[in-house]
Scaffold this active site. Structure first.
Site, PDB file in Angstrom:
ATOM      1  N   LYS A 102       0.865  -1.180   0.000  1.00 13.90           N
ATOM      2  CA  LYS A 102       0.000   0.000   0.000  1.00 13.90           C
ATOM      3  C   LYS A 102       0.903   1.232   0.000  1.00 13.90           C
ATOM      4  CE  LYS A 102      -3.858   1.985   2.668  1.00 13.90           C
ATOM      5  NZ  LYS A 102      -4.700   1.849   3.879  1.00 13.90           N
ATOM      6  N   SER A 144      -9.759   1.939   2.982  1.00  9.70           N
ATOM      7  CA  SER A 144      -8.846   2.675   2.137  1.00  9.70           C
ATOM      8  C   SER A 144      -7.820   1.818   1.394  1.00  9.70           C
ATOM      9  CB  SER A 144      -8.101   3.709   2.973  1.00  9.70           C
ATOM     10  OG  SER A 144      -7.214   3.074   3.876  1.00  9.70           O
ATOM     11  N   SER A 199     -10.000  -0.375   7.167  1.00  9.47           N
ATOM     12  CA  SER A 199      -9.373  -0.210   5.845  1.00  9.47           C
ATOM     13  C   SER A 199      -8.678  -1.436   5.273  1.00  9.47           C
ATOM     14  CB  SER A 199      -8.378   0.949   5.874  1.00  9.47           C
ATOM     15  OG  SER A 199      -9.064   2.180   5.820  1.00  9.47           O
TER      16      SER A 199
END
Lengths: 95, 486
Positions: free
Chosen positions: B76, B151, B175
Protein backbone atom coordinates in the site's frame (compact mmCIF):
# COMPACT_ATOMS: atom_id res chain seq x y z
CA UNK A 1 -25.21 21.07 15.22
CA UNK A 2 -25.31 23.87 12.73
CA UNK A 3 -21.99 25.49 12.06
CA UNK A 4 -22.24 28.84 10.34
CA UNK A 5 -20.10 30.22 7.61
CA UNK A 6 -17.89 32.25 9.92
CA UNK A 7 -17.17 29.25 12.20
CA UNK A 8 -16.10 27.20 9.20
CA UNK A 9 -13.84 30.01 8.04
CA UNK A 10 -12.34 30.28 11.54
CA UNK A 11 -11.71 26.51 11.71
CA UNK A 12 -10.11 26.57 8.25
CA UNK A 13 -7.82 29.38 9.39
CA UNK A 14 -6.81 27.45 12.54
CA UNK A 15 -6.08 24.42 10.33
CA UNK A 16 -4.13 26.61 7.88
CA UNK A 17 -6.34 25.69 4.94
CA UNK A 18 -7.29 28.25 2.30
CA UNK A 19 -10.90 27.51 1.30
CA UNK A 20 -12.22 28.70 -2.04
CA UNK A 21 -15.19 31.03 -1.57
CA UNK A 22 -17.50 28.74 -3.57
CA UNK A 23 -16.55 25.66 -1.52
CA UNK A 24 -17.51 27.14 1.87
CA UNK A 25 -21.26 26.27 1.71
CA UNK A 26 -20.41 22.63 1.05
CA UNK A 27 -18.09 22.46 4.05
CA UNK A 28 -20.74 24.19 6.20
CA UNK A 29 -23.19 21.45 5.21
CA UNK A 30 -20.77 18.47 5.47
CA UNK A 31 -19.15 19.47 8.76
CA UNK A 32 -22.57 20.14 10.32
CA UNK A 33 -23.74 16.66 9.26
CA UNK A 34 -20.62 15.01 10.67
CA UNK A 35 -21.08 16.84 13.98
CA UNK A 36 -24.72 15.66 14.08
CA UNK A 37 -23.43 12.10 13.79
CA UNK A 38 -20.82 12.70 16.49
CA UNK A 39 -23.33 14.19 18.90
CA UNK A 40 -25.11 10.85 19.27
CA UNK A 41 -22.53 10.09 21.96
CA UNK A 42 -23.56 13.16 23.97
CA UNK A 43 -26.42 11.33 25.71
CA UNK A 44 -24.18 8.63 27.23
CA UNK A 45 -23.53 8.84 30.97
CA UNK A 46 -19.75 8.85 31.30
CA UNK A 47 -19.44 10.09 34.87
CA UNK A 48 -16.44 8.45 36.51
CA UNK A 49 -15.21 6.80 33.28
CA UNK A 50 -11.51 7.29 32.76
CA UNK A 51 -10.66 8.58 29.26
CA UNK A 52 -8.93 5.94 27.10
CA UNK A 53 -5.96 7.28 25.18
CA UNK A 54 -4.18 4.01 24.37
CA UNK A 55 -6.02 0.86 23.32
CA UNK A 56 -3.83 -1.41 25.46
CA UNK A 57 -3.64 1.00 28.41
CA UNK A 58 0.11 0.59 28.62
CA UNK A 59 2.50 3.44 29.41
CA UNK A 60 4.76 5.02 26.85
CA UNK A 61 8.06 3.19 26.58
CA UNK A 62 11.21 5.26 27.11
CA UNK A 63 14.56 4.73 25.44
CA UNK A 64 18.08 5.81 26.37
CA UNK A 65 18.79 9.36 25.20
CA UNK A 66 21.43 8.39 22.67
CA UNK A 67 22.00 9.51 19.10
CA UNK A 68 21.06 6.66 16.79
CA UNK A 69 20.38 8.50 13.53
CA UNK A 70 23.14 9.00 11.01
CA UNK A 71 23.72 12.45 9.51
CA UNK A 72 21.76 12.60 6.24
CA UNK A 73 21.33 16.36 6.15
CA UNK A 74 22.00 16.92 2.46
CA UNK A 75 19.82 14.02 1.36
CA UNK A 76 16.90 15.17 3.51
CA UNK A 77 17.26 18.81 2.47
CA UNK A 78 17.09 17.50 -1.08
CA UNK A 79 13.43 16.57 -0.46
CA UNK A 80 12.49 20.17 0.32
CA UNK A 81 10.69 22.28 -2.30
CA UNK A 82 13.31 25.00 -1.66
CA UNK A 83 16.56 24.70 0.26
CA UNK A 84 19.81 26.59 0.18
CA UNK A 85 23.11 26.51 2.06
CA UNK A 86 21.92 23.87 4.51
CA UNK A 87 18.58 25.55 5.28
CA UNK A 88 14.92 25.21 4.31
CA UNK A 89 13.80 28.37 2.52
CA UNK A 90 10.51 30.13 3.39
CA UNK A 91 9.17 33.59 2.52
CA UNK A 92 10.67 36.39 4.59
CA UNK A 93 9.12 36.50 8.08
CA UNK A 94 11.03 39.45 9.61
CA UNK A 95 11.50 42.77 7.83
CA UNK B 1 0.57 -19.37 -12.08
CA UNK B 2 -1.26 -16.17 -11.09
CA UNK B 3 -4.15 -18.06 -9.48
CA UNK B 4 -1.83 -19.86 -7.04
CA UNK B 5 -1.68 -18.92 -3.37
CA UNK B 6 1.48 -17.86 -1.57
CA UNK B 7 1.73 -21.28 0.11
CA UNK B 8 1.47 -23.04 -3.28
CA UNK B 9 3.95 -20.68 -4.98
CA UNK B 10 6.36 -21.09 -2.09
CA UNK B 11 6.38 -24.86 -2.62
CA UNK B 12 6.94 -24.43 -6.39
CA UNK B 13 9.80 -21.98 -5.80
CA UNK B 14 11.48 -24.30 -3.32
CA UNK B 15 11.12 -27.28 -5.67
CA UNK B 16 12.62 -25.20 -8.46
CA UNK B 17 9.50 -25.70 -10.62
CA UNK B 18 9.48 -21.95 -11.26
CA UNK B 19 12.03 -19.21 -10.60
CA UNK B 20 11.32 -16.00 -8.72
CA UNK B 21 12.35 -14.04 -11.79
CA UNK B 22 9.90 -15.90 -14.08
CA UNK B 23 7.16 -15.40 -11.52
CA UNK B 24 7.84 -11.67 -11.11
CA UNK B 25 8.04 -11.25 -14.88
CA UNK B 26 4.72 -13.06 -15.43
CA UNK B 27 2.89 -10.94 -12.85
CA UNK B 28 4.46 -7.67 -14.06
CA UNK B 29 3.14 -8.50 -17.54
CA UNK B 30 -0.25 -9.23 -16.06
CA UNK B 31 -0.25 -5.88 -14.24
CA UNK B 32 0.65 -4.14 -17.46
CA UNK B 33 -2.20 -5.86 -19.28
CA UNK B 34 -4.96 -5.52 -16.68
CA UNK B 35 -4.16 -2.59 -14.42
CA UNK B 36 -4.91 0.15 -16.93
CA UNK B 37 -8.60 -0.48 -16.22
CA UNK B 38 -8.35 -1.48 -12.56
CA UNK B 39 -5.99 1.30 -11.41
CA UNK B 40 -4.87 -0.78 -8.43
CA UNK B 41 -1.26 0.44 -8.68
CA UNK B 42 0.08 3.98 -8.30
CA UNK B 43 3.67 2.97 -9.02
CA UNK B 44 5.01 -0.26 -10.55
CA UNK B 45 8.67 -0.90 -9.72
CA UNK B 46 9.55 -3.46 -12.40
CA UNK B 47 13.29 -2.98 -12.38
CA UNK B 48 13.67 -3.14 -8.60
CA UNK B 49 11.35 -6.15 -8.56
CA UNK B 50 13.41 -8.11 -11.06
CA UNK B 51 16.60 -7.34 -9.14
CA UNK B 52 14.94 -8.54 -5.90
CA UNK B 53 13.70 -11.64 -7.74
CA UNK B 54 17.19 -12.54 -8.98
CA UNK B 55 18.51 -12.19 -5.45
CA UNK B 56 15.64 -14.42 -4.24
CA UNK B 57 16.61 -17.05 -6.81
CA UNK B 58 20.17 -16.97 -5.48
CA UNK B 59 18.87 -17.50 -1.92
CA UNK B 60 16.59 -20.31 -3.05
CA UNK B 61 19.53 -22.08 -4.65
CA UNK B 62 21.84 -21.59 -1.69
CA UNK B 63 19.29 -22.80 0.85
CA UNK B 64 18.91 -19.46 2.71
CA UNK B 65 15.26 -19.06 1.70
CA UNK B 66 12.23 -18.42 3.92
CA UNK B 67 8.65 -19.36 2.93
CA UNK B 68 8.30 -15.85 1.43
CA UNK B 69 11.49 -15.85 -0.63
CA UNK B 70 10.59 -15.04 -4.24
CA UNK B 71 6.91 -14.36 -3.47
CA UNK B 72 5.64 -11.29 -5.38
CA UNK B 73 3.75 -8.79 -3.24
CA UNK B 74 2.70 -5.15 -3.37
CA UNK B 75 2.77 -2.46 -0.71
CA UNK B 76 0.00 0.00 0.00
CA UNK B 77 1.41 3.40 -0.93
CA UNK B 78 1.26 4.45 2.73
CA UNK B 79 4.48 2.53 3.52
CA UNK B 80 7.71 4.42 2.95
CA UNK B 81 9.92 2.77 0.33
CA UNK B 82 13.45 4.06 -0.04
CA UNK B 83 14.06 5.62 -3.44
CA UNK B 84 10.47 5.07 -4.57
CA UNK B 85 7.63 7.62 -4.53
CA UNK B 86 5.45 7.25 -1.44
CA UNK B 87 2.33 9.29 -2.21
CA UNK B 88 -0.22 8.11 0.36
CA UNK B 89 -2.76 8.68 -2.43
CA UNK B 90 -2.29 12.45 -2.11
CA UNK B 91 -1.16 15.30 -4.31
CA UNK B 92 0.61 16.53 -1.16
CA UNK B 93 3.08 13.64 -1.33
CA UNK B 94 3.09 13.15 -5.12
CA UNK B 95 6.65 14.58 -5.27
CA UNK B 96 7.83 12.63 -2.19
CA UNK B 97 10.47 9.95 -2.68
CA UNK B 98 10.93 8.32 0.72
CA UNK B 99 14.46 8.43 2.13
CA UNK B 100 14.01 5.18 4.09
CA UNK B 101 12.05 1.91 4.20
CA UNK B 102 9.17 1.33 6.63
CA UNK B 103 9.81 -1.52 9.08
CA UNK B 104 7.10 -3.60 7.35
CA UNK B 105 8.82 -3.09 3.98
CA UNK B 106 12.22 -3.87 5.47
CA UNK B 107 11.02 -7.07 7.14
CA UNK B 108 9.20 -8.44 4.09
CA UNK B 109 12.24 -7.65 1.92
CA UNK B 110 14.50 -9.38 4.45
CA UNK B 111 12.28 -12.46 4.22
CA UNK B 112 12.87 -12.40 0.46
CA UNK B 113 9.45 -11.19 -0.74
CA UNK B 114 9.61 -9.35 -4.08
CA UNK B 115 7.73 -6.04 -4.19
CA UNK B 116 6.16 -5.28 -7.58
CA UNK B 117 5.03 -1.79 -6.64
CA UNK B 118 2.85 0.53 -4.59
CA UNK B 119 -0.91 0.22 -4.51
CA UNK B 120 -3.62 2.84 -4.77
CA UNK B 121 -5.51 3.97 -1.68
CA UNK B 122 -7.87 6.60 -0.37
CA UNK B 123 -5.98 9.84 0.26
CA UNK B 124 -4.11 9.52 3.57
CA UNK B 125 -6.19 6.34 4.15
CA UNK B 126 -9.31 8.45 4.68
CA UNK B 127 -12.17 6.77 2.87
CA UNK B 128 -14.10 3.54 2.44
CA UNK B 129 -14.27 3.38 -1.36
CA UNK B 130 -10.82 4.30 -2.72
CA UNK B 131 -12.49 7.22 -4.52
CA UNK B 132 -10.63 9.95 -2.59
CA UNK B 133 -7.27 9.02 -4.15
CA UNK B 134 -5.46 11.77 -6.09
CA UNK B 135 -4.65 9.03 -8.62
CA UNK B 136 -8.27 8.21 -9.35
CA UNK B 137 -10.59 5.47 -8.13
CA UNK B 138 -9.79 1.76 -8.18
CA UNK B 139 -12.35 -0.50 -9.81
CA UNK B 140 -13.70 -3.65 -8.21
CA UNK B 141 -12.58 -6.70 -10.22
CA UNK B 142 -16.03 -8.28 -9.66
CA UNK B 143 -17.80 -5.33 -11.29
CA UNK B 144 -15.89 -2.39 -12.76
CA UNK B 145 -18.80 -0.03 -12.03
CA UNK B 146 -18.35 -0.66 -8.30
CA UNK B 147 -15.81 0.38 -5.68
CA UNK B 148 -13.34 -2.08 -4.14
CA UNK B 149 -13.81 -0.53 -0.69
CA UNK B 150 -11.13 1.41 1.09
CA UNK B 151 -8.85 2.68 2.14
CA UNK B 152 -6.63 -0.29 1.09
CA UNK B 153 -8.65 -0.61 -2.13
CA UNK B 154 -5.65 -0.96 -4.46
CA UNK B 155 -4.14 -3.81 -2.44
CA UNK B 156 -7.53 -5.55 -2.26
CA UNK B 157 -8.23 -5.21 -5.98
CA UNK B 158 -4.70 -6.32 -6.91
CA UNK B 159 -5.03 -9.49 -4.81
CA UNK B 160 -8.59 -10.21 -6.01
CA UNK B 161 -7.64 -9.73 -9.67
CA UNK B 162 -4.68 -12.12 -9.22
CA UNK B 163 -2.10 -9.42 -9.99
CA UNK B 164 -0.27 -10.39 -6.79
CA UNK B 165 -0.94 -13.23 -4.33
CA UNK B 166 -0.59 -10.94 -1.32
CA UNK B 167 -0.21 -7.30 -0.34
CA UNK B 168 0.14 -5.06 2.68
CA UNK B 169 -2.64 -2.86 3.99
CA UNK B 170 -3.36 -0.61 6.93
CA UNK B 171 -6.51 -0.42 8.99
CA UNK B 172 -7.56 2.54 11.13
CA UNK B 173 -11.34 1.92 11.09
CA UNK B 174 -11.75 -1.02 8.70
CA UNK B 175 -9.37 -0.21 5.85
CA UNK B 176 -8.07 -3.79 5.51
CA UNK B 177 -11.22 -5.73 6.41
CA UNK B 178 -13.87 -3.75 4.47
CA UNK B 179 -12.05 -3.81 1.09
CA UNK B 180 -11.15 -7.49 1.71
CA UNK B 181 -14.87 -8.18 2.15
CA UNK B 182 -15.93 -6.17 -0.91
CA UNK B 183 -13.40 -7.88 -3.20
CA UNK B 184 -13.69 -11.44 -1.86
CA UNK B 185 -10.26 -11.84 -0.25
CA UNK B 186 -8.91 -12.42 3.28
CA UNK B 187 -7.47 -9.56 5.32
CA UNK B 188 -6.22 -9.31 8.88
CA UNK B 189 -5.89 -6.28 11.13
CA UNK B 190 -3.62 -7.36 13.97
CA UNK B 191 -3.81 -6.23 17.60
CA UNK B 192 -2.72 -2.60 18.02
CA UNK B 193 1.05 -2.70 18.56
CA UNK B 194 1.62 -6.15 17.00
CA UNK B 195 3.15 -4.69 13.82
CA UNK B 196 5.46 -1.67 13.78
CA UNK B 197 4.02 1.60 12.47
CA UNK B 198 7.47 3.02 11.76
CA UNK B 199 7.60 4.40 8.24
CA UNK B 200 3.85 4.07 7.80
CA UNK B 201 2.40 7.51 7.06
CA UNK B 202 0.42 8.42 10.19
CA UNK B 203 -3.34 9.00 10.09
CA UNK B 204 -4.68 8.31 13.61
CA UNK B 205 -1.83 7.01 15.72
CA UNK B 206 -3.88 5.36 18.48
CA UNK B 207 -5.82 3.33 15.88
CA UNK B 208 -3.53 2.69 12.88
CA UNK B 209 -2.27 -0.85 12.38
CA UNK B 210 -0.68 -2.63 9.40
CA UNK B 211 -1.67 -6.10 8.31
CA UNK B 212 -1.67 -8.66 5.49
CA UNK B 213 -4.16 -9.04 2.63
CA UNK B 214 -4.18 -12.27 0.62
CA UNK B 215 -6.58 -14.84 -0.73
CA UNK B 216 -6.38 -17.28 2.18
CA UNK B 217 -5.90 -17.24 5.93
CA UNK B 218 -2.84 -19.44 5.46
CA UNK B 219 -1.23 -16.80 3.23
CA UNK B 220 -2.11 -14.08 5.75
CA UNK B 221 -0.34 -16.20 8.39
CA UNK B 222 2.80 -16.38 6.26
CA UNK B 223 2.82 -12.63 5.66
CA UNK B 224 2.02 -11.73 9.28
CA UNK B 225 4.86 -13.97 10.45
CA UNK B 226 7.33 -11.69 8.67
CA UNK B 227 5.55 -8.40 9.48
CA UNK B 228 4.93 -8.83 13.23
CA UNK B 229 7.34 -8.23 16.05
CA UNK B 230 8.97 -5.67 18.27
CA UNK B 231 10.54 -2.57 16.77
CA UNK B 232 12.24 -0.05 19.04
CA UNK B 233 11.56 2.70 16.45
CA UNK B 234 7.80 2.59 17.10
CA UNK B 235 7.16 3.51 20.73
CA UNK B 236 3.74 1.80 20.65
CA UNK B 237 5.02 -1.47 19.19
CA UNK B 238 4.63 -4.22 21.79
CA UNK B 239 7.62 -6.26 22.94
CA UNK B 240 6.08 -9.70 23.04
CA UNK B 241 7.09 -12.97 21.32
CA UNK B 242 5.52 -13.68 17.91
CA UNK B 243 3.90 -17.13 17.83
CA UNK B 244 4.28 -19.53 14.90
CA UNK B 245 1.10 -18.60 13.03
CA UNK B 246 1.34 -21.29 10.37
CA UNK B 247 1.82 -24.02 12.99
CA UNK B 248 -1.63 -23.14 14.33
CA UNK B 249 -3.09 -24.17 10.95
CA UNK B 250 -1.49 -27.61 10.69
CA UNK B 251 -3.50 -30.65 9.64
CA UNK B 252 -7.19 -30.91 8.88
CA UNK B 253 -8.74 -30.49 12.31
CA UNK B 254 -12.07 -29.08 13.38
CA UNK B 255 -13.22 -26.31 15.70
CA UNK B 256 -14.70 -28.44 18.49
CA UNK B 257 -14.83 -26.51 21.72
CA UNK B 258 -14.50 -23.10 20.06
CA UNK B 259 -17.10 -20.64 21.35
CA UNK B 260 -18.16 -18.02 18.80
CA UNK B 261 -20.27 -15.07 19.90
CA UNK B 262 -22.46 -13.22 17.43
CA UNK B 263 -23.19 -9.70 18.69
CA UNK B 264 -26.91 -9.08 18.32
CA UNK B 265 -26.12 -5.42 17.51
CA UNK B 266 -24.27 -6.49 14.34
CA UNK B 267 -27.37 -8.12 12.84
CA UNK B 268 -29.79 -5.29 13.48
CA UNK B 269 -30.96 -2.34 11.38
CA UNK B 270 -28.66 -1.08 8.67
CA UNK B 271 -27.66 -4.59 7.57
CA UNK B 272 -28.75 -5.62 4.08
CA UNK B 273 -31.11 -8.64 4.29
CA UNK B 274 -29.27 -10.71 1.70
CA UNK B 275 -25.91 -10.03 3.34
CA UNK B 276 -27.43 -11.12 6.65
CA UNK B 277 -28.68 -14.38 5.12
CA UNK B 278 -25.23 -15.01 3.65
CA UNK B 279 -23.56 -14.38 7.04
CA UNK B 280 -25.99 -16.77 8.71
CA UNK B 281 -25.12 -19.51 6.22
CA UNK B 282 -21.43 -18.93 6.99
CA UNK B 283 -22.13 -19.21 10.73
CA UNK B 284 -23.76 -22.58 10.01
CA UNK B 285 -20.44 -23.72 8.46
CA UNK B 286 -18.76 -22.86 11.76
CA UNK B 287 -21.40 -24.89 13.63
CA UNK B 288 -20.82 -27.81 11.26
CA UNK B 289 -17.09 -27.58 12.06
CA UNK B 290 -17.94 -28.13 15.70
CA UNK B 291 -17.94 -24.56 17.02
CA UNK B 292 -20.61 -23.45 19.45
CA UNK B 293 -22.28 -20.29 18.11
CA UNK B 294 -24.26 -18.12 20.52
CA UNK B 295 -25.56 -14.58 20.81
CA UNK B 296 -23.64 -11.97 22.80
CA UNK B 297 -24.28 -8.26 23.44
CA UNK B 298 -22.16 -5.19 22.71
CA UNK B 299 -24.51 -2.55 24.10
CA UNK B 300 -22.35 0.44 23.08
CA UNK B 301 -21.75 -0.75 19.51
CA UNK B 302 -23.90 2.04 18.02
CA UNK B 303 -21.54 4.64 19.52
CA UNK B 304 -18.42 3.43 17.70
CA UNK B 305 -18.89 5.52 14.54
CA UNK B 306 -19.64 8.78 16.45
CA UNK B 307 -16.63 8.25 18.76
CA UNK B 308 -14.37 7.42 15.83
CA UNK B 309 -15.31 10.62 13.98
CA UNK B 310 -14.04 12.63 16.93
CA UNK B 311 -10.88 10.70 17.74
CA UNK B 312 -9.62 9.83 14.25
CA UNK B 313 -10.02 13.38 12.86
CA UNK B 314 -8.51 14.86 16.05
CA UNK B 315 -5.42 12.69 15.69
CA UNK B 316 -5.33 13.30 11.94
CA UNK B 317 -5.49 17.09 12.29
CA UNK B 318 -2.46 16.88 14.54
CA UNK B 319 -0.55 14.33 12.43
CA UNK B 320 -1.22 16.15 9.16
CA UNK B 321 0.00 19.49 10.55
CA UNK B 322 3.45 18.34 9.40
CA UNK B 323 2.51 18.98 5.76
CA UNK B 324 3.50 22.61 5.64
CA UNK B 325 5.05 23.00 2.18
CA UNK B 326 8.47 23.62 3.75
CA UNK B 327 10.35 20.37 4.37
CA UNK B 328 8.93 17.97 1.77
CA UNK B 329 5.81 17.47 -0.33
CA UNK B 330 3.74 19.94 -2.31
CA UNK B 331 4.37 23.68 -2.17
CA UNK B 332 2.23 26.40 -3.76
CA UNK B 333 3.64 28.84 -6.31
CA UNK B 334 4.80 32.34 -5.26
CA UNK B 335 3.64 32.52 -1.63
CA UNK B 336 3.10 36.07 -0.35
CA UNK B 337 4.15 35.23 3.18
CA UNK B 338 4.53 32.24 5.47
CA UNK B 339 0.81 31.93 6.33
CA UNK B 340 -0.08 32.09 2.65
CA UNK B 341 2.54 29.40 1.99
CA UNK B 342 0.97 27.08 4.59
CA UNK B 343 -2.63 27.76 3.62
CA UNK B 344 -2.31 27.45 -0.12
CA UNK B 345 0.15 24.52 -0.09
CA UNK B 346 -2.28 22.61 2.14
CA UNK B 347 -5.37 23.70 0.18
CA UNK B 348 -3.80 22.53 -3.09
CA UNK B 349 -2.17 19.42 -1.65
CA UNK B 350 -5.18 17.93 0.19
CA UNK B 351 -8.47 16.73 -1.32
CA UNK B 352 -11.95 17.43 0.11
CA UNK B 353 -12.25 14.40 2.44
CA UNK B 354 -8.88 15.08 4.06
CA UNK B 355 -9.85 18.74 4.51
CA UNK B 356 -13.16 17.77 6.11
CA UNK B 357 -11.39 15.54 8.60
CA UNK B 358 -8.67 18.04 9.40
CA UNK B 359 -11.34 20.66 10.05
CA UNK B 360 -13.47 18.35 12.22
CA UNK B 361 -10.35 17.45 14.19
CA UNK B 362 -9.32 21.07 14.55
CA UNK B 363 -12.81 21.96 15.77
CA UNK B 364 -13.11 19.19 18.40
CA UNK B 365 -9.68 20.03 19.78
CA UNK B 366 -10.22 23.79 19.84
CA UNK B 367 -10.56 25.79 23.04
CA UNK B 368 -13.97 25.36 24.64
CA UNK B 369 -14.88 22.16 22.76
CA UNK B 370 -12.16 19.77 23.93
CA UNK B 371 -14.05 18.36 26.95
CA UNK B 372 -17.39 18.03 25.19
CA UNK B 373 -15.96 16.20 22.20
CA UNK B 374 -12.47 14.79 22.65
CA UNK B 375 -12.57 13.83 26.30
CA UNK B 376 -16.13 12.54 26.00
CA UNK B 377 -15.14 10.40 23.01
CA UNK B 378 -12.19 8.94 24.93
CA UNK B 379 -14.55 8.01 27.77
CA UNK B 380 -17.04 6.35 25.44
CA UNK B 381 -14.11 4.58 23.78
CA UNK B 382 -13.43 2.88 27.11
CA UNK B 383 -17.08 1.79 27.40
CA UNK B 384 -16.84 0.24 23.93
CA UNK B 385 -13.61 -1.59 24.85
CA UNK B 386 -15.22 -2.85 28.09
CA UNK B 387 -18.10 -4.37 26.09
CA UNK B 388 -15.56 -6.51 24.24
CA UNK B 389 -13.78 -7.52 27.45
CA UNK B 390 -17.07 -8.75 28.87
CA UNK B 391 -17.90 -10.62 25.68
CA UNK B 392 -14.52 -12.39 25.73
CA UNK B 393 -15.25 -13.73 29.20
CA UNK B 394 -18.03 -15.80 27.59
CA UNK B 395 -16.68 -16.63 24.13
CA UNK B 396 -13.38 -17.09 22.26
CA UNK B 397 -14.18 -15.20 19.07
CA UNK B 398 -16.83 -12.83 17.77
CA UNK B 399 -18.30 -13.18 14.29
CA UNK B 400 -20.60 -11.11 12.10
CA UNK B 401 -20.76 -9.21 8.82
CA UNK B 402 -17.67 -7.18 7.86
CA UNK B 403 -19.71 -4.53 6.07
CA UNK B 404 -23.47 -3.90 5.95
CA UNK B 405 -23.70 -4.15 2.13
CA UNK B 406 -21.79 -5.57 -0.81
CA UNK B 407 -19.66 -3.25 -2.99
CA UNK B 408 -21.55 -0.07 -3.88
CA UNK B 409 -21.44 1.85 -7.16
CA UNK B 410 -18.71 4.37 -7.94
CA UNK B 411 -19.92 7.84 -7.00
CA UNK B 412 -22.91 6.53 -5.04
CA UNK B 413 -21.77 7.71 -1.59
CA UNK B 414 -19.09 10.22 -2.48
CA UNK B 415 -21.24 13.30 -1.89
CA UNK B 416 -22.56 12.10 1.43
CA UNK B 417 -19.72 11.61 3.93
CA UNK B 418 -21.96 10.31 6.72
CA UNK B 419 -23.43 7.50 4.56
CA UNK B 420 -19.89 6.62 3.50
CA UNK B 421 -18.79 6.47 7.15
CA UNK B 422 -21.51 3.92 7.92
CA UNK B 423 -19.77 1.39 5.59
CA UNK B 424 -17.53 0.74 8.60
CA UNK B 425 -20.11 0.30 11.38
CA UNK B 426 -18.91 -3.22 12.26
CA UNK B 427 -15.18 -2.68 11.88
CA UNK B 428 -14.54 0.64 13.67
CA UNK B 429 -15.22 -0.58 17.23
CA UNK B 430 -12.48 -3.19 16.81
CA UNK B 431 -9.90 -0.44 16.20
CA UNK B 432 -11.20 1.61 19.12
CA UNK B 433 -10.66 -1.41 21.39
CA UNK B 434 -7.32 -2.27 19.72
CA UNK B 435 -8.36 -5.88 19.05
CA UNK B 436 -7.38 -8.11 16.11
CA UNK B 437 -9.99 -8.61 13.37
CA UNK B 438 -10.09 -10.65 10.18
CA UNK B 439 -12.41 -10.68 7.19
CA UNK B 440 -12.76 -13.77 5.02
CA UNK B 441 -14.97 -14.57 2.02
CA UNK B 442 -18.34 -15.92 3.17
CA UNK B 443 -20.36 -16.20 -0.03
CA UNK B 444 -21.91 -14.04 -2.73
CA UNK B 445 -24.99 -11.84 -3.11
CA UNK B 446 -26.00 -11.03 -6.69
CA UNK B 447 -22.53 -11.91 -7.96
CA UNK B 448 -20.72 -9.75 -5.40
CA UNK B 449 -18.57 -11.07 -2.52
CA UNK B 450 -19.63 -10.92 1.13
CA UNK B 451 -17.14 -10.93 4.00
CA UNK B 452 -17.44 -12.45 7.45
CA UNK B 453 -15.61 -10.60 10.20
CA UNK B 454 -13.99 -12.52 13.05
CA UNK B 455 -12.72 -10.61 16.09
CA UNK B 456 -10.38 -12.09 18.69
CA UNK B 457 -9.11 -11.12 22.10
CA UNK B 458 -5.80 -9.21 22.33
CA UNK B 459 -2.91 -10.98 20.53
CA UNK B 460 -5.15 -13.89 19.49
CA UNK B 461 -4.25 -13.60 15.79
CA UNK B 462 -3.37 -17.32 15.65
CA UNK B 463 -6.86 -18.28 16.79
CA UNK B 464 -8.47 -16.01 14.19
CA UNK B 465 -6.29 -17.43 11.45
CA UNK B 466 -6.99 -21.00 12.54
CA UNK B 467 -10.77 -20.49 12.52
CA UNK B 468 -10.67 -18.83 9.09
CA UNK B 469 -8.37 -21.57 7.76
CA UNK B 470 -10.74 -24.33 8.91
CA UNK B 471 -13.60 -22.44 7.26
CA UNK B 472 -11.59 -22.24 4.04
CA UNK B 473 -10.81 -25.97 4.17
CA UNK B 474 -14.58 -26.57 4.25
CA UNK B 475 -15.64 -23.98 1.62
CA UNK B 476 -14.40 -22.65 -1.69
CA UNK B 477 -15.61 -19.01 -1.71
CA UNK B 478 -12.00 -17.85 -1.46
CA UNK B 479 -11.15 -19.73 -4.67
CA UNK B 480 -13.71 -17.89 -6.81
CA UNK B 481 -12.01 -15.77 -9.45
CA UNK B 482 -13.52 -12.51 -10.75
CA UNK B 483 -14.67 -12.52 -14.41
CA UNK B 484 -11.77 -11.97 -16.78
CA UNK B 485 -9.14 -12.74 -14.12
CA UNK B 486 -8.89 -16.53 -14.42
Amino acid sequence: MNLDRSSVERIAHLARLALAEEDVPRYVRDLSRILDLVERMGAVDTRGVEPMAHPLDIPQRLRPDEVTEEDRREELLGLAPQAEAGHFLVPKVID
Amino acid sequence: MHTRTIAELSALLHEGAVSAEELAQALLERIQRLDGDLNAFITVTAEEALAQAREADRRLRSGEATPLTGIPIAHKDIFCTRGVRTSCGSRMLDPFVAPYDATVVERLAAAGAVSLGKTNMDEFAMGSSNETSYYGPVRNPWDPERVPGGSSGGSAAAVAARLVPGATGTDTGGSIRQPAALTGITGLKPTYGRVSRWGMVAFASSLDQAGPMARTAEDCALLLQAMAGFDPRDSTCVDRPVPDYRAALAGEGDLKGLRIGVPREWLEEGLDGKVRACVERALQVYRDLGAEVREVRLPNAHLAVPVYYVLAPAEASSNLARYDGVRYGHRCQDPRDLTDLYKRSRAEGFGPEVKRRIMIGTYVLSAGYYDAYYLKAQQVRRLIAQDFRRAFQEVDLLAGPTSPTTAFRLGERLDDPVTMYLSDIYTIAVNLAGLPGLSHPAGFVDGLPVGLQLVGDYFEEARLLEAAHRFQQATDWHRRVPPGCA
